[in-house]
Write an enzyme that holds these catalytic residues in place. Structure first.
Site, PDB file in Angstrom:
ATOM      1  N   ASN A  10     -51.527 -60.381   0.844  1.00  0.00           N
ATOM      2  CA  ASN A  10     -52.640 -59.429   0.878  1.00  0.00           C
ATOM      3  C   ASN A  10     -52.146 -58.161   0.188  1.00  0.00           C
ATOM      4  O   ASN A  10     -51.331 -57.434   0.746  1.00  0.00           O
ATOM      5  CB  ASN A  10     -53.017 -59.160   2.347  1.00  0.00           C
ATOM      6  CG  ASN A  10     -54.020 -58.030   2.503  1.00  0.00           C
ATOM      7  OD1 ASN A  10     -54.610 -57.576   1.524  1.00  0.00           O
ATOM      8  ND2 ASN A  10     -54.210 -57.561   3.734  1.00  0.00           N
ATOM      9  N   LYS A  12     -53.746 -55.495  -0.509  1.00  0.00           N
ATOM     10  CA  LYS A  12     -54.414 -54.264  -0.061  1.00  0.00           C
ATOM     11  C   LYS A  12     -54.837 -53.432  -1.285  1.00  0.00           C
ATOM     12  O   LYS A  12     -55.211 -54.006  -2.306  1.00  0.00           O
ATOM     13  CB  LYS A  12     -53.505 -53.501   0.901  1.00  0.00           C
ATOM     14  CG  LYS A  12     -53.039 -54.414   2.048  1.00  0.00           C
ATOM     15  CD  LYS A  12     -52.440 -53.728   3.209  1.00  0.00           C
ATOM     16  CE  LYS A  12     -52.067 -54.759   4.269  1.00  0.00           C
ATOM     17  NZ  LYS A  12     -51.517 -54.173   5.461  1.00  0.00           N
ATOM     18  N   HIS A  95     -60.001 -57.900   8.772  1.00  0.00           N
ATOM     19  CA  HIS A  95     -58.646 -57.342   8.835  1.00  0.00           C
ATOM     20  C   HIS A  95     -58.678 -56.083   9.710  1.00  0.00           C
ATOM     21  O   HIS A  95     -59.658 -55.337   9.696  1.00  0.00           O
ATOM     22  CB  HIS A  95     -58.164 -57.003   7.413  1.00  0.00           C
ATOM     23  CG  HIS A  95     -56.709 -56.648   7.379  1.00  0.00           C
ATOM     24  ND1 HIS A  95     -56.245 -55.409   7.765  1.00  0.00           N
ATOM     25  CD2 HIS A  95     -55.613 -57.380   7.050  1.00  0.00           C
ATOM     26  CE1 HIS A  95     -54.920 -55.393   7.655  1.00  0.00           C
ATOM     27  NE2 HIS A  95     -54.512 -56.588   7.221  1.00  0.00           N
ATOM     28  N   GLU A  97     -57.389 -53.292   9.382  1.00  0.00           N
ATOM     29  CA  GLU A  97     -57.624 -52.032   8.656  1.00  0.00           C
ATOM     30  C   GLU A  97     -59.115 -51.840   8.379  1.00  0.00           C
ATOM     31  O   GLU A  97     -59.609 -50.719   8.338  1.00  0.00           O
ATOM     32  CB  GLU A  97     -56.796 -52.021   7.355  1.00  0.00           C
ATOM     33  CG  GLU A  97     -55.324 -51.787   7.671  1.00  0.00           C
ATOM     34  CD  GLU A  97     -54.357 -52.341   6.637  1.00  0.00           C
ATOM     35  OE1 GLU A  97     -54.774 -52.682   5.524  1.00  0.00           O
ATOM     36  OE2 GLU A  97     -53.157 -52.427   6.975  1.00  0.00           O
ATOM     37  N   GLU A 165     -52.833 -61.254  13.751  1.00  0.00           N
ATOM     38  CA  GLU A 165     -52.055 -60.111  13.279  1.00  0.00           C
ATOM     39  C   GLU A 165     -52.054 -59.030  14.360  1.00  0.00           C
ATOM     40  O   GLU A 165     -53.006 -58.238  14.449  1.00  0.00           O
ATOM     41  CB  GLU A 165     -52.677 -59.532  12.006  1.00  0.00           C
ATOM     42  CG  GLU A 165     -52.704 -60.499  10.850  1.00  0.00           C
ATOM     43  CD  GLU A 165     -52.728 -59.768   9.517  1.00  0.00           C
ATOM     44  OE1 GLU A 165     -51.771 -59.894   8.776  1.00  0.00           O
ATOM     45  OE2 GLU A 165     -53.708 -59.053   9.257  1.00  0.00           O
ATOM     46  N   GLY A 171     -47.439 -53.348   8.963  1.00  0.00           N
ATOM     47  CA  GLY A 171     -46.895 -52.243   8.175  1.00  0.00           C
ATOM     48  C   GLY A 171     -45.929 -51.361   8.943  1.00  0.00           C
ATOM     49  O   GLY A 171     -45.595 -50.265   8.493  1.00  0.00           O
ATOM     50  N   SER A 211     -45.588 -57.498   9.253  1.00  0.00           N
ATOM     51  CA  SER A 211     -44.182 -57.288   8.864  1.00  0.00           C
ATOM     52  C   SER A 211     -43.408 -58.586   8.641  1.00  0.00           C
ATOM     53  O   SER A 211     -42.247 -58.687   9.005  1.00  0.00           O
ATOM     54  CB  SER A 211     -43.483 -56.387   9.894  1.00  0.00           C
ATOM     55  OG  SER A 211     -44.123 -55.128   9.949  1.00  0.00           O
TER      56      SER A 211
HETATM   57  P1  PGA Z   1     -47.651 -56.159   6.501  1.00  0.00           P
HETATM   58  O1  PGA Z   1     -49.235 -56.355   6.490  1.00  0.00           O
HETATM   59  O2  PGA Z   1     -47.016 -57.462   6.097  1.00  0.00           O
HETATM   60  O3  PGA Z   1     -47.398 -55.065   5.491  1.00  0.00           O
HETATM   61  O4  PGA Z   1     -47.262 -55.766   7.891  1.00  0.00           O
HETATM   62  C1  PGA Z   1     -49.811 -57.556   6.945  1.00  0.00           C
HETATM   63  C2  PGA Z   1     -51.317 -57.467   6.799  1.00  0.00           C
HETATM   64  O5  PGA Z   1     -51.870 -56.395   6.989  1.00  0.00           O
HETATM   65  O6  PGA Z   1     -51.991 -58.474   6.491  1.00  0.00           O
END
Ligand code: PGA
Length: 252
Positions: A10, A12, A95, A97, A165, A171, A211
């Site tokens: 992803n 982003k 997601h 976010e 997740e 992140g 992560s």
């Molecule tokens: P990350 O993000 O691997 O940077 O923690 C995962 C995601 O948001 O899908």
């Protein structure tokens, strides 16, 4: 039942169309011999370039979001048909976010899942709890509500993929331990069995996200109910992402 391992990147809000092209050209030779299925979700503006760069390979390109209407006066939004027409094969929905910054509700995400399925896009539905919910022992009830409200009335879920997740792991560098992730994945599979039957529960792929890196993927993938991963930050660098994709299997 064997479920093909799936690694999803992803990106982003990173990479222009030309950067996406260069990244995919760098990635493809590094993963050519990998048997794993790989998807990448670039930003909307780089999807066409990514599809073109991935042509002739097994890399699937998709989107990170879409709107819940087929078309209409929704300034700035993108529909499932528009993504499909560009060559997208999947779409990430719900997601965390999107849920937190853009206040997306389960009802809104449910309608997006419906539209994605109608357009023959594979929905990757994200679910996950906050640190506060985990501390209060609410993890499973939060996930149950998200699953029921985002998928409840849909009769054929056979092409849906679910990504667990935990929000506190996205992140942050804090990963759920493989045992923690496995416990939640097993519980989700049981829940799916109760709601939609054993056949679907055995077949549906459950990804872990938060992560994920080259040094923790092997132990995560060793768990029986973790069928793949959703990778954010560590998917941006082609060499690093290739290391994740070509992880060493610890089974057997
Ligand atoms: P990350 O993000 O691997 O940077 O923690 C995962 C995601 O948001 O899908």
């Amino acid at each position: 039942m064997t479920r093909t391992p799936l690694i999803v990147g992803n990106w982003k809000m990173f990479k222009t169309a030309s950067e996406a092209r260069a990244s995919i050209q760098a990635l493809l030779p590094l993963i050519a011999s990998s048997p794993r299925q790989v998807f990448i979700a670039p930003p909307f503006t780089a999807i066409a370039a990514a599809v073109e760069s991935a042509k002739g390979s097994r890399l699937g390109i998709g989107a990170q979001n879409m709107h819940d209407a087929s078309e209409g006066a929704f300034t700035g939004e993108v529909s499932a048909a528009m993504l499909k027409d560009l060559g997208a094969s999947f779409v990430i929905l719900g997601h965390s976010e999107r849920r937190s910054h853009f206040l997306e509700s389960n009802a809104f995400i449910y309608r997006k899942v419906e539209r994605a399925l109608e357009a023959k896009l594979i929905p990757i539905l994200c679910i996950g709890e906050t640190q506060e919910q985990r501390d209060r022992n609410q993890t499973l009830s939060v996930l149950q509500t998200q699953l029921k409200e985002c998928l409840g009335g849909i009769s054929d879920l056979s092409s849906v993929i679910i990504a667990y997740e935990p929000i506190w792991a996205i992140g942050t560098g804090k990963t759920a331990t493989p045992a923690m992730a496995q416990e939640v994945h097993r519980a989700c599979r049981q829940l799916i069995e109760q709601e939609w039957g054993k056949g679907l529960a055995q077949q549906i792929r459950l990804l872990y996200g938060g992560s994920v890196k080259a040094d923790n993927i092997s132990t995560l993938m060793k768990e029986p109910d973790i069928d793949g991963v959703l990778v954010g930050g560590a998917s941006l660098d082609p060499k690093g992402f290739a290391q994740i994709i070509c992880y060493q299997s610890l089974e057997g």
